[in-house]
Write a protein that holds these residues in place. Structure first.
Motif, PDB file in Angstrom:
ATOM      1  N   ILE A  43      -3.419  16.969  17.301  1.00 34.52           N
ATOM      2  CA  ILE A  43      -3.537  15.944  16.252  1.00 34.52           C
ATOM      3  C   ILE A  43      -4.061  14.642  16.847  1.00 34.52           C
ATOM      4  N   ALA A  44      -3.522  14.263  17.994  1.00 33.97           N
ATOM      5  CA  ALA A  44      -3.975  13.004  18.602  1.00 33.97           C
ATOM      6  C   ALA A  44      -5.475  13.060  18.888  1.00 33.97           C
ATOM      7  N   VAL A  45      -5.926  14.191  19.425  1.00 35.09           N
ATOM      8  CA  VAL A  45      -7.345  14.291  19.781  1.00 35.09           C
ATOM      9  C   VAL A  45      -8.218  14.286  18.524  1.00 35.09           C
ATOM     10  N   VAL A  46      -7.827  15.071  17.525  1.00 30.99           N
ATOM     11  CA  VAL A  46      -8.653  15.118  16.310  1.00 30.99           C
ATOM     12  C   VAL A  46      -8.689  13.756  15.625  1.00 30.99           C
ATOM     13  N   MET A  47      -7.539  13.111  15.544  1.00 34.01           N
ATOM     14  CA  MET A  47      -7.525  11.801  14.881  1.00 34.01           C
ATOM     15  C   MET A  47      -8.399  10.801  15.632  1.00 34.01           C
ATOM     16  N   THR A  48      -8.356  10.867  16.954  1.00 34.45           N
ATOM     17  CA  THR A  48      -9.211   9.960  17.718  1.00 34.45           C
ATOM     18  C   THR A  48     -10.678  10.293  17.482  1.00 34.45           C
ATOM     19  N   GLY A  49     -10.988  11.584  17.416  1.00 29.77           N
ATOM     20  CA  GLY A  49     -12.360  11.979  17.109  1.00 29.77           C
ATOM     21  C   GLY A  49     -12.798  11.393  15.779  1.00 29.77           C
ATOM     22  N   LEU A  50     -11.921  11.480  14.792  1.00 28.04           N
ATOM     23  CA  LEU A  50     -12.268  10.918  13.483  1.00 28.04           C
ATOM     24  C   LEU A  50     -12.448   9.400  13.578  1.00 28.04           C
ATOM     25  N   GLN A  51     -11.646   8.793  14.437  1.00 35.82           N
ATOM     26  CA  GLN A  51     -11.770   7.330  14.557  1.00 35.82           C
ATOM     27  C   GLN A  51     -13.110   6.916  15.168  1.00 35.82           C
ATOM     28  N   ILE A  52     -13.665   7.773  16.003  1.00 37.89           N
ATOM     29  CA  ILE A  52     -14.993   7.449  16.537  1.00 37.89           C
ATOM     30  C   ILE A  52     -15.969   7.309  15.374  1.00 37.89           C
ATOM     31  N   VAL A  53     -15.921   8.281  14.467  1.00 32.32           N
ATOM     32  CA  VAL A  53     -16.820   8.230  13.308  1.00 32.32           C
ATOM     33  C   VAL A  53     -16.488   7.013  12.445  1.00 32.32           C
ATOM     34  N   ARG A  54     -15.197   6.756  12.299  1.00 29.84           N
ATOM     35  CA  ARG A  54     -14.811   5.614  11.455  1.00 29.84           C
ATOM     36  C   ARG A  54     -15.280   4.292  12.056  1.00 29.84           C
ATOM     37  N   ALA A  55     -15.202   4.203  13.373  1.00 34.25           N
ATOM     38  CA  ALA A  55     -15.682   2.976  14.016  1.00 34.25           C
ATOM     39  C   ALA A  55     -17.178   2.828  13.781  1.00 34.25           C
ATOM     40  N   ALA A  56     -17.885   3.955  13.886  1.00 32.57           N
ATOM     41  CA  ALA A  56     -19.326   3.899  13.672  1.00 32.57           C
ATOM     42  C   ALA A  56     -19.646   3.484  12.234  1.00 32.57           C
ATOM     43  N   LYS A  57     -18.788   3.891  11.302  1.00 25.32           N
ATOM     44  CA  LYS A  57     -19.038   3.543   9.895  1.00 25.32           C
ATOM     45  C   LYS A  57     -18.504   2.167   9.533  1.00 25.32           C
ATOM     46  N   GLY A  58     -17.845   1.522  10.466  1.00 28.05           N
ATOM     47  CA  GLY A  58     -17.344   0.184  10.195  1.00 28.05           C
ATOM     48  C   GLY A  58     -15.966   0.135   9.559  1.00 28.05           C
ATOM     49  N   PHE A  59     -15.247   1.244   9.564  1.00 34.16           N
ATOM     50  CA  PHE A  59     -13.876   1.187   9.021  1.00 34.16           C
ATOM     51  C   PHE A  59     -12.905   0.644  10.070  1.00 34.16           C
ATOM     52  N   ILE A  60     -13.348   0.641  11.320  1.00 33.48           N
ATOM     53  CA  ILE A  60     -12.565  -0.020  12.362  1.00 33.48           C
ATOM     54  C   ILE A  60     -13.467  -1.087  12.950  1.00 33.48           C
ATOM     55  N   SER A  61     -13.025  -2.303  12.918  1.00 33.26           N
ATOM     56  CA  SER A  61     -13.864  -3.388  13.416  1.00 33.26           C
ATOM     57  C   SER A  61     -12.986  -4.595  13.679  1.00 33.26           C
ATOM     58  N   GLN A  62     -13.658  -5.701  14.012  1.00 30.52           N
ATOM     59  CA  GLN A  62     -12.878  -6.900  14.294  1.00 30.52           C
ATOM     60  C   GLN A  62     -12.089  -7.348  13.068  1.00 30.52           C
ATOM     61  N   THR A  63     -12.713  -7.241  11.886  1.00 28.11           N
ATOM     62  CA  THR A  63     -11.971  -7.632  10.683  1.00 28.11           C
ATOM     63  C   THR A  63     -11.041  -6.524  10.209  1.00 28.11           C
ATOM     64  N   LEU A  64     -11.288  -5.286  10.617  1.00 32.41           N
ATOM     65  CA  LEU A  64     -10.427  -4.179  10.201  1.00 32.41           C
ATOM     66  C   LEU A  64      -9.806  -3.497  11.438  1.00 32.41           C
ATOM     67  N   PRO A  65      -8.916  -4.178  12.125  1.00 27.98           N
ATOM     68  CA  PRO A  65      -8.406  -3.638  13.392  1.00 27.98           C
ATOM     69  C   PRO A  65      -7.217  -2.704  13.206  1.00 27.98           C
ATOM     70  N   TYR A  66      -6.960  -2.319  11.964  1.00 26.45           N
ATOM     71  CA  TYR A  66      -5.673  -1.739  11.597  1.00 26.45           C
ATOM     72  C   TYR A  66      -5.396  -0.370  12.194  1.00 26.45           C
ATOM     73  N   GLU A  67      -6.353   0.552  12.067  1.00 23.94           N
ATOM     74  CA  GLU A  67      -6.041   1.969  12.299  1.00 23.94           C
ATOM     75  C   GLU A  67      -5.649   2.321  13.735  1.00 23.94           C
ATOM     76  N   PRO A  68      -6.333   1.792  14.737  1.00 20.26           N
ATOM     77  CA  PRO A  68      -5.884   2.133  16.093  1.00 20.26           C
ATOM     78  C   PRO A  68      -4.438   1.708  16.334  1.00 20.26           C
ATOM     79  N   ALA A  69      -4.030   0.602  15.742  1.00 24.40           N
ATOM     80  CA  ALA A  69      -2.649   0.172  15.922  1.00 24.40           C
ATOM     81  C   ALA A  69      -1.686   1.205  15.351  1.00 24.40           C
TER      82      ALA A  69
END
Ligand code: HEM
Ligand SMILES: [Cu+2]
Lengths: 832, 113
Positions: free
Chosen positions: A779-805
């Motif tokens: 689960i940890a690996v898959v979720m991190t994989g998804l986060q790579i895509v999310r970061a690329a799409k801008g769902f994780i960013s300076q204004t949206l720092p939420y998900e990695p936390a």
């Protein structure tokens, strides 16, 4: 006023459920909790019918109404239905209905999880019930003791129905536990510090946390027993190093807290109703909070009192005997506080109070027999007799059902907009009260006379005849009382008088939401300044300040709550929650299919369904958090005078939900470690486990990769916290790579290790441990994989720092259990 | 040494300590009885009883110290933190009491029988 009307219709547009079939996609807490309660009531009727069958069979000696096989199914299903499908869900339903309203917010924090929980409960309940209609229901008692429930002595699929079905229902219980905890801690109305929280919320907080910690031991035990039955892994078989007593420990480690999980919310209802009808605040609020906390803890230290007869060392028995008596202290504190409140108040004798008095009387009797049972020599005499049956029905019916019915009448105006009346209600009460005592008082005597529980019939002339007759007669009186009760409630919905605003002159906020309430409860989120808002502040309104307007703007179309500080209730952020969705229903359906395919031992199908379930759950996770469909960034959000949205911060409900879930997960893991150490040291044929087959070096290397991944991930979160979000994609990719290397090594290790899982309980436990690690690492690996895509799409960013936390604690947990396993399972036996 | 503050953790800390003590005492007893059960004729003068008693006393002293410190903090506490400190103090006191009462069993029963 006109202004408010149009506001109301705008709010309704955002908050109301979809019409027609769309109701199935509802996630709103008022709708979902109603379904919980109604379904629970249906199961209560089913469980009641089973009980009447049991009492009919026992009315006369040597009757042949019911065969012994069927009788065993009936008492097993009666207990199972009442405990797992009625008591817990209906109380959770009541809590889910009331909590957001009482703490002055609009919904629970994870509404889709509520919906998933409901469907898991419903489907699990239906699956379990089908077994009864097919005549293959579980028949080894509601506590499923091995070896009776094992493949050798229960050859049919009955035990499997229990193990799989109940585990499925427990997902629902735990998810509600997590959700209630986070809601109470993080979404109270601004100003509602812990000390201003309605007392009911303290009870529910304790109940929810007890579910979080108390259910996992049973979930683990069920998984182990199902693995033993289906795959021959001999956890409970002494010939292969297992031990049936391990089941008893795990079961009661859950089972005793369970009875307090049921009692606490009921006591919460009592503590809420008594002050209202006494017209004064509860005496000793702090004392009661103390009692709740101590009860929550001490009840985890009592489980062995169910096992006094299995041959545990005397000194250990003494510990548990004393601990069992200690729990009478917090109980007594509450009883005295209730009496004092009644004594010093001016009591109005309305219908709910009748039930409260019934509760006080019956529950005190049940508590007294409990203390008797806690005395080891006495328990040796009456264990497994009807005396125990009498004890726990006094505490369960007196301690849970009576307050629940009192609460039902008290909050009926909330559900129906109408007032209950004494006419039929009084009849129902007296029939149930008299019928109950006639049924169960007798069982104390039959028990003392030596009548064992769970026998389908008995010889005449043992002196048990008339007592059993009377008991069965009483049960029919009680049943007619319940008939009366249901009739009264149904008629009430049609003919009851319209309720006025706050009809009982209560002090808590749920009465400010209207009878019946709107789907969003409050148009403006109030600010709370006292423990009794409706008594002390005639008009509950937000205190309009620079940092909050009560969230009365809805033009953005989001469902929003206030997030506040867990202790002080200070306003912190605006929480945006997801709205209606089909995903919970879809996911629950796949999980139900999984359950059915496991039941029918169609393992290939099970594999396919698991993939589908995982897919729908990942889809759910994907459109969550800071995804565009949730709360797209806009300039408008900066201009309004409200705090930031939570996905723009590093602490929100997701983080809290993750941590609470991990507590539950940790409890599951600790139960596994306990099982391992138990099989190693205490089981009858125990010896130091031979773990030489598992390669230490491969394991260690895998752990090093995991640790690197976790450290790197922690650094990402740290940098986000300081506002730095550059190179997110490449950094997450590095974590992903190390995580994947770890995971692949772990898979390789698991696949290549030669474990004798059907002949050695130790090896079987090793495999479960490895699977547990694999599950988390994947689960940890898959979720991190998804986060790579999310970061690329801008769902994780300076204004949206939420998900990695949110994901960070999960990584840390994964590494934690890895190294603890490494030490406990692999190193310790080598150096012993 | 400051043992107690207004942090909400102290609402449960006393009982968490109690719970750990309980697990160690019960689990330790079970394992100890498997590994090296003392001769029952020794009565209470055996390594298991003595270590259980010492452990119990240590935990009781620690919990009492926390309770006393909490009690002294109450008069000066701000209205915001008073609630937490009051409850925490009572929880420590209750935990100390529970530890003592349960631990008392070690003085009455010879282990491993
Ligand atoms: C003063 C508090 C209490 C004490 C000391 C106490 C003690 C006990 C003991 C020693 C037993 C085991 C008897 C045996 O199997 O030989 C027992 C059984 C049971 N108690 Fe209690 N009890 C207390 C309160 C409660 C409460 C509040 C509830 C539920 C709301 C409850 C529910 C049960 C149930 C369900 C069982 C039987 C489980 C089974 O064997 O199927 N008890 N109690
Ligand atoms: Cu119990």
């Amino acid at each position: 006023m006109n202004n408010d009307l149009s506001l109301h219709s705008q709010f309704a547009k955002v908050w109301d459920n979809l019409p027609g079939w769309g109701q199935l996609a509802a996630v709103n807490h008022t709708s979902i909790s109603r379904r919980f309660m109604i379904t629970g009531a249906v199961f209560f009727v089913i469980g009641g019918v089973l009980a009447m069958l049991i009492r009919s069979q026992l009315a006369l000696p040597q009757q042949e109404l019911i065969s012994p096989e069927l009788y065993a199914q009936l008492f097993t299903m009666h207990g199972t239905v009442m405990m797992f499908l009625f008591a817990i869900p209906i109380l959770e339903g009541a809590a889910m209905y009331l909590i957001p309203k009482m703490i002055g917010t609009r919904d629970l924090v994870f509404p889709r999880l509520s919906a998933l929980g409901y469907y898991c409960y419903l489907f699990g309940g239906i699956i379990i019930m089908t077994s009864l209609f097919l005549g293959i229901a579980p028949d080894s008692g509601w506590f499923m003791y091995t070896p009776l429930s094992s493949a050798k002595f229960s050859t049919g699929p009955g035990s499997d129905f229990w193990l799989l079905g109940i585990t499925f229902v427990e997902i629902s219980a735990v998810s509600a536990g997590v959700e209630l905890t986070v809601s109470i801690l993080r979404t109270r109305a601004p100003g509602m510090s812990l000390s201003k929280m309605p007392i009911f919320c303290w009870y529910i907080l304790a109940m929810a946390l007890m579910i979080v910690f108390g259910f996992p031991p049973l979930i683990l035990a069920s998984i182990l027993l199902e693995l033993e039955r289906a795959a021959g892994m001999p956890f409970f078989n002494p010939d292969a190093g297992g031990d049936p007593i391990l089941w008893q420990h795990l079961f009661w480690l859950f089972g005793h807290p369970e009875v307090y999980i049921i009692f606490l919310p009921a006591a919460g209802i009592v503590s809420t109703i008594i002050p209202v009808f006494a017209g004064r605040p509860l005496v000793g609020y702090r004392w009661i909070v103390l009692a709740i906390i101590t009860m929550g803890f001490v009840s985890f230290g009592l489980w062995v009192h169910h096992m006094f007869t299995v041959g545990i060392p005397q000194l250990a028995q003494a510990f548990f005997s004393v601990a069992s008596m200690l729990v009478a202290i917090p109980t007594a504190i509450q009883v005295f506080a209730w009496i004092a409140t009644l004594w010093t108040g001016r009591v109005r004798f309305e219908l709910p109070m009748l039930w409260i008095f019934g509760f006080l009387f019956i529950f005190v009797c049940g508590g007294l027999t409990g203390v008797m049972l806690a005395l080891v020599p006495f328990d040796w005499q009456v264990h497994d007799t009807h005396f125990v049956v009498a004890h726990f029905h006094y505490v369960l019916i007196g301690g849970m059902l009576f307050p629940l019915i009192g609460g039902l009448y008290y909050w009926l105006p909330h559900l129906s907009g109408r007032m209950p009346t004494m006419q039929m209600g009084r009849w129902a009460f007296w029939l149930i009260f008299i019928g109950f005592n006639a049924t169960f008082l007798m069982m104390h005597l039959t028990g003392l006379l030596g009548m064992p529980r769970r026998v389908y019939t008995y010889e005449p002339e043992l002196g048990w005849d008339w007592l059993n007759m009377l008991s069965s007669f009483g049960s029919f009186i009680m049943a007619s009382g319940f008939g009366m009760l249901f009739l009264d409630v149904i008629l009430h919905f049609r003919y009851g008088q319209k309720a006025t605003f706050n009809p009982w002159q209560a002090d808590t906020l749920e009465w400010a939401t209207g009878t019946p309430p709107t789907s969003y409860n409050f148009l403006r989120i109030p600010t709370v300044t006292t423990r009794h808002p409706l008594w002390d502040t005639p008009k509950v309104e937000p205190k309009v300040e620079n940092d909050g307007q009560g969230l009365e703007d809805i033009s953005h179309g989001r469902r929003e709550l206030y997030g506040t500080h867990a202790v002080t209730g200070k306003l912190m952020e605006v929480i945006h929650i997801p709205s209606h969705s089909w995903l919970p229903l879809i996911s629950a359906s796949f999980l139900a299919l999984l359950c059915i395919s496991l039941l029918s031992r169609a393992y290939l199908l099970a594999l396919g369904v698991t993939a589908l379930a995982a897919l729908s759950l990942f889809r759910w996770a994907w459109v969550n958090g800071a995804h565009r469909v949730m709360a797209p960034l806009s300039d408008k959000e900066l201009q309004r005078r409200e705090p930031k949205l939570h996905s723009r911060t590093l602490s929100g409900p997701g983080l809290w939900g993750m941590v609470i879930t991990l507590l539950s997960d940790g409890s599951l893991y600790l139960s596994l470690v306990f099982g391992w150490l138990y099989l190693w040291t205490v089981a009858p044929n125990s010896k130091v486990p031979d773990v030489a087959t598992v390669s230490l070096s491969v394991m260690a290397l895998s752990g090093v990769f995991l640790t690197i991944a976790v450290v790197l991930y922690g650094q990402i979160v740290k940098r986000l916290r300081s506002g730095n979000a550059t190179k997110l994609v490449s950094q997450l990719s590095r974590v992903f790579a190390f995580g994947l290397a770890h995971l692949l090594l772990l898979i390789y290790l698991t696949a290549t290790t030669d474990l004798a899982i059907t002949t050695s309980a130790h090896d079987a436990a090793l495999l479960v441990m490895l699977m547990f690690l694999l599950f988390h690492s994947s689960i940890a690996v898959v979720m991190t994989g998804l986060q790579i895509v999310r970061a690329a799409k801008g769902f994780i960013s300076q204004t949206l720092p939420y998900e990695p936390a949110v994901l960070n604690p999960f990584w840390v947990f994964t590494a934690g259990i890895f190294w603890v396993s490494f030490a406990c399972f692999l190193i310790l036996p080598r150096v012993w | 040494m400051t043992l107690i503050s207004r942090h909400p953790w102290h609402l449960v800390a006393g009982l968490v300590i109690w719970a750990i003590w309980f697990v160690v005492v019960y689990g330790g007893l079970s394992v100890a009885c498997q590994v090296s059960p003392p001769n029952p004729e020794q009565g209470l003068l055996n390594w298991i009883s003595i270590s259980l008693i010492l452990m119990t006393l240590g935990v009781v002293i620690l919990l009492c110290a926390c309770a006393i410190q909490g009690y002294k903090l109450i008069p000066n506490a701000t209205s915001g933190s008073r609630f937490i400190i009051q409850i925490a103090t009572a929880v420590y006191a209750f935990a100390a009491f529970s530890t003592l009462v349960i631990g008392f069993a070690t003085l009455t029963v010879v282990p491993c029988l």
